[in-house]
Design a protein around this motif. Structure first.
Motif, PDB file in Angstrom:
ATOM      1  N   VAL A 114       0.852  -1.192   0.000  1.00 53.39           N
ATOM      2  CA  VAL A 114       0.000   0.000   0.000  1.00 53.39           C
ATOM      3  C   VAL A 114       0.888   1.241   0.000  1.00 53.39           C
ATOM      4  CG1 VAL A 114      -1.899   1.222   1.098  1.00 53.39           C
ATOM      5  CG2 VAL A 114      -1.733  -1.259   1.338  1.00 53.39           C
ATOM      6  N   LEU A 115       0.836   1.988  -1.080  1.00 51.37           N
ATOM      7  CA  LEU A 115       1.650   3.197  -1.217  1.00 51.37           C
ATOM      8  C   LEU A 115       0.761   4.422  -1.030  1.00 51.37           C
ATOM      9  CD1 LEU A 115       4.297   4.659  -2.038  1.00 51.37           C
ATOM     10  CD2 LEU A 115       3.536   4.453  -4.414  1.00 51.37           C
ATOM     11  N   PHE A 116       1.163   5.294  -0.118  1.00 45.88           N
ATOM     12  CA  PHE A 116       0.434   6.542   0.129  1.00 45.88           C
ATOM     13  C   PHE A 116       1.245   7.715  -0.414  1.00 45.88           C
ATOM     14  CE2 PHE A 116      -0.973   3.606   3.399  1.00 45.88           C
ATOM     15  CZ  PHE A 116      -2.346   3.773   3.413  1.00 45.88           C
ATOM     16  N   GLU A 117       0.548   8.657  -1.063  1.00 45.23           N
ATOM     17  CA  GLU A 117       1.219   9.834  -1.614  1.00 45.23           C
ATOM     18  C   GLU A 117       0.216  10.990  -1.728  1.00 45.23           C
ATOM     19  OE1 GLU A 117       2.561   8.508  -5.454  1.00 45.23           O
ATOM     20  OE2 GLU A 117       0.533   8.420  -6.262  1.00 45.23           O
ATOM     21  N   PRO A 118       0.652  12.239  -1.759  1.00 52.93           N
ATOM     22  CA  PRO A 118       2.004  12.732  -1.508  1.00 52.93           C
ATOM     23  C   PRO A 118       2.156  13.059  -0.010  1.00 52.93           C
ATOM     24  CG  PRO A 118       0.648  14.509  -2.343  1.00 52.93           C
ATOM     25  CD  PRO A 118      -0.258  13.316  -2.175  1.00 52.93           C
ATOM     26  N   MET A 119       2.834  12.247   0.732  1.00 50.88           N
ATOM     27  CA  MET A 119       2.837  12.356   2.183  1.00 50.88           C
ATOM     28  C   MET A 119       3.578  13.591   2.694  1.00 50.88           C
ATOM     29  SD  MET A 119       0.777  10.177   3.174  1.00 50.88           S
ATOM     30  CE  MET A 119       0.976  10.556   4.913  1.00 50.88           C
ATOM     31  N   ASP A 120       4.529  14.115   1.947  1.00 54.61           N
ATOM     32  CA  ASP A 120       5.213  15.332   2.397  1.00 54.61           C
ATOM     33  C   ASP A 120       4.227  16.484   2.538  1.00 54.61           C
ATOM     34  OD1 ASP A 120       7.605  14.034   2.523  1.00 54.61           O
ATOM     35  OD2 ASP A 120       8.348  14.751   0.587  1.00 54.61           O
ATOM     36  N   GLU A 121       3.387  16.670   1.532  1.00 51.28           N
ATOM     37  CA  GLU A 121       2.389  17.740   1.561  1.00 51.28           C
ATOM     38  C   GLU A 121       1.313  17.455   2.610  1.00 51.28           C
ATOM     39  OE1 GLU A 121       0.216  21.218   0.470  1.00 51.28           O
ATOM     40  OE2 GLU A 121       2.311  20.578   0.350  1.00 51.28           O
ATOM     41  N   VAL A 122       0.877  16.209   2.680  1.00 47.09           N
ATOM     42  CA  VAL A 122      -0.145  15.833   3.671  1.00 47.09           C
ATOM     43  C   VAL A 122       0.364  16.076   5.080  1.00 47.09           C
ATOM     44  CG1 VAL A 122      -1.404  13.883   4.659  1.00 47.09           C
ATOM     45  CG2 VAL A 122      -1.294  14.160   2.172  1.00 47.09           C
ATOM     46  N   ASN A 123       1.555  15.615   5.367  1.00 49.08           N
ATOM     47  CA  ASN A 123       2.114  15.779   6.715  1.00 49.08           C
ATOM     48  C   ASN A 123       2.349  17.244   7.055  1.00 49.08           C
ATOM     49  OD1 ASN A 123       2.156  13.069   7.548  1.00 49.08           O
ATOM     50  ND2 ASN A 123       4.087  12.679   6.491  1.00 49.08           N
ATOM     51  N   ARG A 124       2.704  18.048   6.064  1.00 48.96           N
ATOM     52  CA  ARG A 124       2.905  19.477   6.315  1.00 48.96           C
ATOM     53  C   ARG A 124       1.604  20.122   6.781  1.00 48.96           C
ATOM     54  NH1 ARG A 124       1.997  24.221   4.070  1.00 48.96           N
ATOM     55  NH2 ARG A 124       0.988  23.299   2.229  1.00 48.96           N
ATOM     56  N   LEU A 125       0.496  19.799   6.094  1.00 48.43           N
ATOM     57  CA  LEU A 125      -0.797  20.376   6.459  1.00 48.43           C
ATOM     58  C   LEU A 125      -1.282  19.848   7.811  1.00 48.43           C
ATOM     59  CD1 LEU A 125      -2.570  20.220   2.969  1.00 48.43           C
ATOM     60  CD2 LEU A 125      -1.805  22.280   4.171  1.00 48.43           C
ATOM     61  N   VAL A 126      -1.106  18.558   8.043  1.00 46.61           N
ATOM     62  CA  VAL A 126      -1.551  17.960   9.307  1.00 46.61           C
ATOM     63  C   VAL A 126      -0.742  18.505  10.477  1.00 46.61           C
ATOM     64  CG1 VAL A 126      -1.686  15.795  10.610  1.00 46.61           C
ATOM     65  CG2 VAL A 126      -2.435  15.864   8.229  1.00 46.61           C
ATOM     66  N   ASP A 127       0.561  18.607  10.304  1.00 48.01           N
ATOM     67  CA  ASP A 127       1.415  19.122  11.384  1.00 48.01           C
ATOM     68  C   ASP A 127       1.067  20.566  11.720  1.00 48.01           C
ATOM     69  OD1 ASP A 127       2.676  16.686  11.405  1.00 48.01           O
ATOM     70  OD2 ASP A 127       4.425  17.338  10.250  1.00 48.01           O
ATOM     71  N   ALA A 128       0.776  21.357  10.688  1.00 47.73           N
ATOM     72  CA  ALA A 128       0.474  22.771  10.917  1.00 47.73           C
ATOM     73  C   ALA A 128      -0.847  22.952  11.652  1.00 47.73           C
ATOM     74  CB  ALA A 128       0.446  23.516   9.581  1.00 47.73           C
ATOM     75  N   ALA A 129      -1.821  22.088  11.359  1.00 49.70           N
ATOM     76  CA  ALA A 129      -3.153  22.234  11.965  1.00 49.70           C
ATOM     77  C   ALA A 129      -3.323  21.407  13.231  1.00 49.70           C
ATOM     78  CB  ALA A 129      -4.229  21.837  10.951  1.00 49.70           C
ATOM     79  N   GLY A 130      -2.406  20.490  13.479  1.00 49.73           N
ATOM     80  CA  GLY A 130      -2.539  19.618  14.642  1.00 49.73           C
ATOM     81  C   GLY A 130      -3.421  18.419  14.390  1.00 49.73           C
ATOM     82  N   GLY A 131      -3.797  18.201  13.127  1.00 51.03           N
ATOM     83  CA  GLY A 131      -4.630  17.054  12.799  1.00 51.03           C
ATOM     84  C   GLY A 131      -5.146  17.131  11.375  1.00 51.03           C
TER      85      GLY A 131
END
Length: 286
Positions: free
Chosen positions: A89-106
Protein backbone atom coordinates in the motif's frame (compact mmCIF):
# COMPACT_ATOMS: atom_id res chain seq x y z
CA UNK A 1 -13.14 -17.20 18.42
CA UNK A 2 -13.00 -15.18 15.19
CA UNK A 3 -9.80 -13.45 16.30
CA UNK A 4 -8.14 -16.80 17.07
CA UNK A 5 -9.16 -18.18 13.68
CA UNK A 6 -7.88 -15.07 11.89
CA UNK A 7 -4.58 -15.33 13.77
CA UNK A 8 -4.12 -18.90 12.57
CA UNK A 9 -5.27 -18.29 8.98
CA UNK A 10 -3.08 -15.18 8.66
CA UNK A 11 0.00 -17.43 8.79
CA UNK A 12 -0.94 -19.01 5.48
CA UNK A 13 0.96 -17.60 2.44
CA UNK A 14 -0.97 -14.97 0.49
CA UNK A 15 -0.85 -17.06 -2.68
CA UNK A 16 -2.84 -19.79 -0.95
CA UNK A 17 -5.36 -17.18 0.22
CA UNK A 18 -5.82 -16.03 -3.37
CA UNK A 19 -6.28 -19.62 -4.56
CA UNK A 20 -9.00 -20.05 -1.93
CA UNK A 21 -10.62 -16.75 -2.96
CA UNK A 22 -10.69 -17.64 -6.68
CA UNK A 23 -11.67 -21.30 -6.49
CA UNK A 24 -13.69 -21.66 -3.29
CA UNK A 25 -14.92 -18.34 -1.92
CA UNK A 26 -15.86 -16.65 -5.22
CA UNK A 27 -17.87 -19.60 -6.67
CA UNK A 28 -19.61 -20.05 -3.33
CA UNK A 29 -20.61 -16.40 -3.01
CA UNK A 30 -21.50 -15.78 -6.65
CA UNK A 31 -23.02 -19.07 -7.84
CA UNK A 32 -24.15 -20.98 -4.74
CA UNK A 33 -25.12 -18.46 -2.07
CA UNK A 34 -25.72 -15.74 -4.67
CA UNK A 35 -24.79 -13.16 -2.05
CA UNK A 36 -26.84 -10.00 -2.74
CA UNK A 37 -26.76 -10.65 -6.49
CA UNK A 38 -29.98 -8.71 -7.07
CA UNK A 39 -28.73 -5.66 -5.17
CA UNK A 40 -25.43 -5.66 -7.04
CA UNK A 41 -27.10 -6.05 -10.44
CA UNK A 42 -29.64 -3.32 -9.68
CA UNK A 43 -26.98 -0.87 -8.46
CA UNK A 44 -24.72 -1.40 -11.45
CA UNK A 45 -27.59 -1.20 -13.96
CA UNK A 46 -28.83 2.10 -12.50
CA UNK A 47 -25.35 3.62 -12.25
CA UNK A 48 -24.21 2.52 -15.71
CA UNK A 49 -27.32 2.66 -17.93
CA UNK A 50 -25.14 3.15 -20.99
CA UNK A 51 -23.39 -0.21 -20.53
CA UNK A 52 -24.49 -3.39 -22.29
CA UNK A 53 -25.82 -6.26 -20.13
CA UNK A 54 -22.67 -8.28 -20.82
CA UNK A 55 -20.51 -5.37 -19.62
CA UNK A 56 -22.55 -5.00 -16.44
CA UNK A 57 -22.27 -8.72 -15.74
CA UNK A 58 -18.50 -8.58 -16.19
CA UNK A 59 -18.40 -5.60 -13.84
CA UNK A 60 -20.40 -7.50 -11.22
CA UNK A 61 -18.12 -10.51 -11.45
CA UNK A 62 -15.11 -8.23 -11.11
CA UNK A 63 -16.63 -6.81 -7.94
CA UNK A 64 -17.18 -10.26 -6.40
CA UNK A 65 -13.58 -11.23 -7.15
CA UNK A 66 -12.31 -8.04 -5.51
CA UNK A 67 -14.66 -8.52 -2.54
CA UNK A 68 -13.23 -12.01 -1.99
CA UNK A 69 -9.69 -10.64 -2.29
CA UNK A 70 -10.48 -7.98 0.30
CA UNK A 71 -11.64 -10.65 2.74
CA UNK A 72 -8.55 -12.85 2.44
CA UNK A 73 -6.16 -9.88 2.23
CA UNK A 74 -7.58 -8.46 5.46
CA UNK A 75 -7.01 -11.77 7.23
CA UNK A 76 -3.48 -12.06 5.81
CA UNK A 77 -2.76 -8.47 6.82
CA UNK A 78 -3.17 -9.38 10.48
CA UNK A 79 0.26 -11.06 10.41
CA UNK A 80 1.79 -9.17 7.49
CA UNK A 81 4.99 -7.33 8.45
CA UNK A 82 5.17 -3.54 8.38
CA UNK A 83 7.82 -3.74 5.66
CA UNK A 84 5.64 -5.85 3.37
CA UNK A 85 2.60 -3.68 4.00
CA UNK A 86 4.56 -0.58 3.00
CA UNK A 87 5.25 -2.29 -0.33
CA UNK A 88 1.63 -3.34 -0.84
CA UNK A 89 0.00 0.00 0.00
CA UNK A 90 1.65 3.20 -1.22
CA UNK A 91 0.43 6.54 0.13
CA UNK A 92 1.22 9.83 -1.61
CA UNK A 93 2.00 12.73 -1.51
CA UNK A 94 2.84 12.36 2.18
CA UNK A 95 5.21 15.33 2.40
CA UNK A 96 2.39 17.74 1.56
CA UNK A 97 -0.15 15.83 3.67
CA UNK A 98 2.11 15.78 6.71
CA UNK A 99 2.90 19.48 6.32
CA UNK A 100 -0.80 20.38 6.46
CA UNK A 101 -1.55 17.96 9.31
CA UNK A 102 1.42 19.12 11.38
CA UNK A 103 0.47 22.77 10.92
CA UNK A 104 -3.15 22.23 11.96
CA UNK A 105 -2.54 19.62 14.64
CA UNK A 106 -4.63 17.05 12.80
CA UNK A 107 -6.35 16.02 9.58
CA UNK A 108 -9.54 14.38 8.34
CA UNK A 109 -9.11 11.57 5.82
CA UNK A 110 -12.35 10.63 4.06
CA UNK A 111 -12.43 7.32 2.22
CA UNK A 112 -14.94 4.74 0.99
CA UNK A 113 -15.58 1.01 0.88
CA UNK A 114 -13.34 0.82 -2.15
CA UNK A 115 -10.38 -1.45 -2.88
CA UNK A 116 -9.10 -2.89 0.37
CA UNK A 117 -10.31 -0.25 2.81
CA UNK A 118 -9.04 -2.32 5.76
CA UNK A 119 -5.44 -1.99 4.58
CA UNK A 120 -5.76 1.79 4.48
CA UNK A 121 -5.27 1.80 8.27
CA UNK A 122 -1.59 1.19 7.54
CA UNK A 123 -1.29 4.94 6.89
CA UNK A 124 -0.06 5.10 10.52
CA UNK A 125 3.34 4.09 9.13
CA UNK A 126 3.39 7.08 6.79
CA UNK A 127 2.24 10.00 8.93
CA UNK A 128 4.63 12.21 10.91
CA UNK A 129 6.05 10.80 14.17
CA UNK A 130 3.74 11.53 17.08
CA UNK A 131 0.56 11.64 14.96
CA UNK A 132 -2.07 9.11 16.06
CA UNK A 133 -4.19 7.54 13.35
CA UNK A 134 -7.81 7.19 14.52
CA UNK A 135 -10.25 4.88 12.76
CA UNK A 136 -13.84 5.97 13.34
CA UNK A 137 -16.14 2.96 13.18
CA UNK A 138 -19.56 1.63 14.08
CA UNK A 139 -19.47 -0.94 16.87
CA UNK A 140 -20.47 -4.42 15.66
CA UNK A 141 -23.35 -6.22 17.33
CA UNK A 142 -21.32 -9.42 17.46
CA UNK A 143 -18.58 -9.00 20.08
CA UNK A 144 -16.22 -11.42 18.29
CA UNK A 145 -16.60 -9.52 15.01
CA UNK A 146 -16.02 -6.25 16.86
CA UNK A 147 -12.78 -7.55 18.42
CA UNK A 148 -11.59 -8.80 15.04
CA UNK A 149 -12.29 -5.45 13.35
CA UNK A 150 -10.45 -3.59 16.10
CA UNK A 151 -7.48 -5.94 15.92
CA UNK A 152 -7.13 -5.64 12.13
CA UNK A 153 -7.52 -1.87 12.00
CA UNK A 154 -5.20 -1.18 14.94
CA UNK A 155 -2.48 -3.59 13.79
CA UNK A 156 -0.15 -0.78 12.62
CA UNK A 157 -0.48 1.34 15.76
CA UNK A 158 -3.68 3.26 15.08
CA UNK A 159 -6.67 3.26 17.42
CA UNK A 160 -10.36 2.53 16.79
CA UNK A 161 -12.97 4.90 18.19
CA UNK A 162 -16.73 4.42 18.00
CA UNK A 163 -18.44 7.21 16.11
CA UNK A 164 -20.54 8.14 19.16
CA UNK A 165 -17.34 8.89 21.10
CA UNK A 166 -15.28 10.64 18.43
CA UNK A 167 -16.05 14.22 19.51
CA UNK A 168 -15.12 13.50 23.10
CA UNK A 169 -11.91 11.74 22.06
CA UNK A 170 -10.83 14.52 19.72
CA UNK A 171 -11.35 17.12 22.43
CA UNK A 172 -9.18 15.01 24.73
CA UNK A 173 -6.41 14.65 22.13
CA UNK A 174 -6.42 18.39 21.46
CA UNK A 175 -6.35 19.19 25.18
CA UNK A 176 -3.30 16.92 25.52
CA UNK A 177 -1.63 18.50 22.49
CA UNK A 178 -1.56 15.25 20.50
CA UNK A 179 -1.97 15.54 16.70
CA UNK A 180 -4.34 13.10 15.00
CA UNK A 181 -5.16 11.69 11.56
CA UNK A 182 -8.84 10.74 11.53
CA UNK A 183 -10.00 8.12 9.04
CA UNK A 184 -13.70 8.25 8.10
CA UNK A 185 -15.41 5.77 5.78
CA UNK A 186 -18.09 8.11 4.47
CA UNK A 187 -20.02 6.27 1.77
CA UNK A 188 -22.68 4.76 4.04
CA UNK A 189 -26.25 5.96 3.54
CA UNK A 190 -27.63 8.42 6.14
CA UNK A 191 -31.32 8.43 6.97
CA UNK A 192 -33.17 10.99 4.82
CA UNK A 193 -34.63 12.85 7.81
CA UNK A 194 -31.12 13.74 9.07
CA UNK A 195 -29.43 14.24 5.69
CA UNK A 196 -28.28 17.80 5.04
CA UNK A 197 -26.38 17.32 1.78
CA UNK A 198 -27.87 15.72 -1.34
CA UNK A 199 -25.73 15.20 -4.44
CA UNK A 200 -26.26 14.02 -8.01
CA UNK A 201 -24.14 10.89 -7.71
CA UNK A 202 -23.95 8.12 -10.31
CA UNK A 203 -27.37 9.02 -11.78
CA UNK A 204 -28.99 9.17 -8.33
CA UNK A 205 -29.94 12.01 -6.04
CA UNK A 206 -28.02 10.65 -3.07
CA UNK A 207 -27.64 11.75 0.53
CA UNK A 208 -24.15 11.85 2.03
CA UNK A 209 -22.79 11.80 5.55
CA UNK A 210 -21.23 15.16 6.49
CA UNK A 211 -19.24 14.04 9.53
CA UNK A 212 -15.90 14.76 7.84
CA UNK A 213 -16.98 18.29 6.98
CA UNK A 214 -18.36 18.88 10.47
CA UNK A 215 -15.19 17.70 12.23
CA UNK A 216 -12.94 19.62 9.85
CA UNK A 217 -14.78 22.86 10.53
CA UNK A 218 -15.07 22.32 14.27
CA UNK A 219 -11.38 21.56 14.83
CA UNK A 220 -9.86 23.44 11.89
CA UNK A 221 -8.32 20.28 10.43
CA UNK A 222 -7.64 20.02 6.69
CA UNK A 223 -9.85 17.48 4.91
CA UNK A 224 -8.53 14.96 2.37
CA UNK A 225 -10.02 12.36 0.06
CA UNK A 226 -8.25 9.00 -0.22
CA UNK A 227 -8.29 8.20 -3.95
CA UNK A 228 -7.62 4.45 -4.06
CA UNK A 229 -6.51 2.47 -7.10
CA UNK A 230 -5.45 -1.14 -7.45
CA UNK A 231 -2.14 -1.37 -9.28
CA UNK A 232 -2.42 -5.16 -9.45
CA UNK A 233 -3.81 -7.86 -7.21
CA UNK A 234 -2.60 -7.25 -3.67
CA UNK A 235 -1.06 -3.83 -4.41
CA UNK A 236 -2.83 -0.51 -3.92
CA UNK A 237 -2.03 3.17 -4.29
CA UNK A 238 -3.73 5.83 -2.18
CA UNK A 239 -3.37 9.37 -3.52
CA UNK A 240 -4.63 11.94 -1.02
CA UNK A 241 -6.47 14.87 -2.55
CA UNK A 242 -7.08 18.04 -0.57
CA UNK A 243 -10.80 18.73 -0.30
CA UNK A 244 -10.32 21.73 1.98
CA UNK A 245 -7.07 23.08 3.43
CA UNK A 246 -9.07 25.56 5.54
CA UNK A 247 -12.52 24.05 6.14
CA UNK A 248 -13.75 27.09 8.07
CA UNK A 249 -13.67 29.13 4.87
CA UNK A 250 -15.92 26.76 2.91
CA UNK A 251 -19.68 27.01 2.38
CA UNK A 252 -22.08 24.57 4.00
CA UNK A 253 -22.04 21.25 2.14
CA UNK A 254 -19.08 22.24 -0.04
CA UNK A 255 -16.66 19.68 1.42
CA UNK A 256 -19.25 16.89 1.37
CA UNK A 257 -20.09 17.59 -2.28
CA UNK A 258 -16.38 17.62 -3.14
CA UNK A 259 -16.01 14.24 -1.44
CA UNK A 260 -18.95 12.83 -3.45
CA UNK A 261 -17.47 14.09 -6.71
CA UNK A 262 -14.05 12.62 -5.93
CA UNK A 263 -15.63 9.30 -4.97
CA UNK A 264 -17.64 9.21 -8.19
CA UNK A 265 -14.48 9.75 -10.24
CA UNK A 266 -12.73 7.04 -8.24
CA UNK A 267 -15.56 4.57 -8.92
CA UNK A 268 -15.71 5.37 -12.63
CA UNK A 269 -11.95 4.75 -12.85
CA UNK A 270 -12.16 1.21 -11.42
CA UNK A 271 -15.83 0.35 -10.77
CA UNK A 272 -15.12 -3.20 -9.64
CA UNK A 273 -13.35 -1.85 -6.54
CA UNK A 274 -16.46 -0.31 -4.92
CA UNK A 275 -18.71 -2.23 -2.53
CA UNK A 276 -21.75 -2.63 -4.78
CA UNK A 277 -23.46 -5.09 -2.43
CA UNK A 278 -24.70 -2.47 0.02
CA UNK A 279 -28.01 -0.80 -0.80
CA UNK A 280 -26.50 2.66 -1.16
CA UNK A 281 -29.46 4.15 -3.01
CA UNK A 282 -32.31 2.94 -0.79
CA UNK A 283 -33.36 6.41 0.34
CA UNK A 284 -34.74 9.29 -1.67
CA UNK A 285 -34.91 12.95 -0.80
CA UNK A 286 -38.15 13.72 1.04
Amino acid sequence: MLLSCASILSRIPLGVHYWFADWILYPTMYYLVRYRRRVVAKNIAECFPEKRPSERKAMAKGFYHQFCYTIVESIYGYRCSDEEMRERVLFEPMDEVNRLVDAAGGGIFMLAHLGNWEWMASVQQWVSPGVTEINVYRKQKNSSADKLMNAIRSKRGGVCVEKQRILRELVKYRHEGKPVAIGLISDQKPRPEVTRTWVDFLHHETGFLDGGEMLGKRFGYPVFYAYITREKRGYYRCAFRVLAAEPGKTAEGEITRAYAKALEQNILNQPELWLWSHNRFAYRKQ
